[in-house]
Scaffold this motif. Structure first.
Motif, mmCIF file in Angstrom:
data_model
loop_
_atom_site.group_PDB
_atom_site.id
_atom_site.type_symbol
_atom_site.label_atom_id
_atom_site.label_comp_id
_atom_site.label_asym_id
_atom_site.label_seq_id
_atom_site.Cartn_x
_atom_site.Cartn_y
_atom_site.Cartn_z
ATOM 1 N N ALA A 347 0.192 48.129 82.451
ATOM 2 C CA ALA A 347 1.056 47.050 82.939
ATOM 3 C C ALA A 347 1.981 46.469 81.882
ATOM 4 O O ALA A 347 3.043 45.933 82.215
ATOM 5 C CB ALA A 347 0.205 45.929 83.537
ATOM 6 N N GLN A 348 1.578 46.517 80.577
ATOM 7 C CA GLN A 348 2.324 45.838 79.514
ATOM 8 C C GLN A 348 2.514 44.363 79.874
ATOM 9 O O GLN A 348 3.613 43.797 79.778
ATOM 10 C CB GLN A 348 3.676 46.514 79.268
ATOM 11 N N ALA A 349 1.440 43.746 80.366
ATOM 12 C CA ALA A 349 1.514 42.352 80.816
ATOM 13 C C ALA A 349 1.286 41.406 79.655
ATOM 14 O O ALA A 349 0.712 41.758 78.620
ATOM 15 C CB ALA A 349 0.472 42.108 81.904
ATOM 16 N N ARG A 350 1.742 40.181 79.848
ATOM 17 C CA ARG A 350 1.485 39.121 78.876
ATOM 18 C C ARG A 350 0.368 38.186 79.328
ATOM 19 O O ARG A 350 -0.248 37.521 78.508
ATOM 20 C CB ARG A 350 2.765 38.307 78.666
ATOM 21 N N ASP A 369 -1.241 40.115 87.541
ATOM 22 C CA ASP A 369 -0.628 40.200 86.205
ATOM 23 C C ASP A 369 0.883 40.071 86.331
ATOM 24 O O ASP A 369 1.449 40.226 87.419
ATOM 25 C CB ASP A 369 -1.015 41.513 85.523
ATOM 26 N N GLY A 371 3.025 42.052 84.646
ATOM 27 C CA GLY A 371 3.482 43.248 83.950
ATOM 28 C C GLY A 371 4.616 43.974 84.637
ATOM 29 O O GLY A 371 5.366 43.410 85.451
#
Length: 426
Positions: A347-350, A369, A371
């Protein structure tokens, strides 16, 4: 504290209560005594002959003995409608008529014929007993038998008609009471039969539930094996192949710099393979739900995942948490673990939000999420994106749950799991 009279079943299946049963069994004695006292006190005023006094002296104890032998002693047997019962009630009615003829005050005793005849004779006999009792009561009420003059005869006939109406009313009431008793017995029989069928159905359901649980466990073992085989093939085996390739390249080159580069790549692949192996083994280990509850286990999972990935993760619990069936809790924790793993890998989520909601009839898990998102309808990618979702759907289906995935490229992903709130047995 009692809310009413204690109910019981009279002989021949008729409903009643303790007071009524006592009156029908012992009342004839009381009424006979009262009638005898009234008759004795009125002998002179009525002018009963000496023969009449002797007859009453003989018939009164005869009536008491007749009731004791034919009715009182047999009351506990529960069935009085036989030859002896018919003999008793017919003889009693005739004797009551005779002694009332001798002294009208014995109508006090004859009154019992209105109340208990249905215990000893069937309905067609009961009508005759009631009519005989009506004649006796009308004679006493009109001044004695035989009627003395036209006026007393008219009075006797009027009272006889009145008592006849009373007889009809009591007969219909008795028939209605018998009908109600029969309906009650039929209803009780139907309820007992339904209860037996219900117990059988519950027993069958318990057996089916045990069978389904066993099948679910076997299916879970099979699915775990397939998952592990897929992960080994897609990650660990590929990494090991890469390691072999890099080490082979080291032996084939004479360039020290190139050799060191190949060794570094082999080491990186080895570390990656070790991480994948640890993750796969962790997925096979039993969930630690025997020493903690689902909320604490999920909080621990979220905290550790957040620390390992560097992605902010929060857990929110709504509703009143309660222990659920171990298969339900294990499924929820497994799906949460797989969802977080997918977020960390793809996802490359924060930030990730995990919500666990307890309701009256279901448990809801939401993992959201911020992402990259993806297309849920797309086929699984070579890196395994989409394979995990299929596994989560299978897990949810095994516990009669439903998994919903909402996502689109650039808009993040929301995974919602709904499972029934099945409490553990015992």
């Amino acid at each position: 504290m009692s809310n009413g009279p204690a109910l019981l079943e009279l002989p021949n299946g008729r409903p009643g209560n303790v007071q009524l049963a006592w009156f029908l069994r012992r009342g004839p004695y009381v009424l006979l005594v009262l009638g005898s006292i009234a008759a004795a006190l009125s002998v002179d005023s009525i002018g009963t002959s000496e023969a009449g006094v002797i007859a009453m002296a003989v018939l009164v104890p005869t009536l008491a003995a007749l009731h004791w032998i034919c009715a009182d002693r047999r009351w506990v047997e529960g069935n009085l409608q036989d030859g002896l019962g018919r003999f008793y009630v017919v003889t009693r009615t005739v004797v009551a008529f005779v002694i009332t003829w001798l002294n009208p005050f014995f109508s006090i005793f004859a009154l019992i014929g209105y109340f208990d005849n249905q215990l000893y004779v069937p309905r067609r006999w009961g009508i005759a007993i009631l009519l005989g009792t009506a004649v006796t009561m009308a004679g006493a009420q009109s001044g004695g038998l035989p009627p003395d003059g036209a006026l007393q005869l008219v009075l006797f006939l009027g009272l006889l008609a009145l008592n006849g109406v009373l007889t009809v009313v009591m007969t219909n009431a008795d028939a209605h009471e018998a009908e109600i008793a029969e309906e009650r017995n039929t209803t009780i029989a139907m309820l007992e039969e339904a209860n037996v069928r219900l117990e059988q159905a519950l027993a069958e359901n318990a057996g089916l539930q045990a069978q389904l649980v066993q099948q679910a466990r076997e299916s879970g073992v099979h699915d775990e094996r397939e998952r592990l085989a897929l992960e080994i093939h897609d990650t660990i085996a590929q990494n090991l192949t890469g390691i072999v390739t890099q080490l082979q390249a080291v032996t084939d080159t004479t360039d020290d710099a190139a050799g060191r580069d190949h060794v570094k790549r082999a080491a990186d692949l080895a570390r990656e393979a070790l991480g994948e192996a640890r993750r796969s083994v962790q997925g096979l280990l039993p969930l630690r739900l025997d020493s903690t509850d689902l909320v604490d286990a999920l909080a621990h999972l979220t905290r550790d995942w957040s620390a390992a990935t560097g992605i902010a993760g929060d857990l929110v619990v709504t509703g009143e948490a309660e222990p659920l069936h171990q298969d339900i809790e294990a499924t929820v924790l497994r799906i949460a673990q797989e969802a977080l793993t997918n977020v960390g890998k793809h996802a490359q989520a924060r930030r990730v939000g995990v919500t666990l909601s307890y309701t009256d009839d279901e448990l809801v898990l939401d993992v959201r999420d911020d992402g990259l998102g993806f297309d849920p309808g797309a086929a699984p990618t070579p890196d395994g994106h989409g394979v995990g979702l299929h596994g989560m759907e299978q897990r949810a289906a095994r516990v009669a749950g439903a998994l919903v995935v909402e996502s689109e490229p650039g808009a993040g992903t929301a995974i919602s799991l709904r499972v029934p709130s099945v409490v553990p047995h015992g």
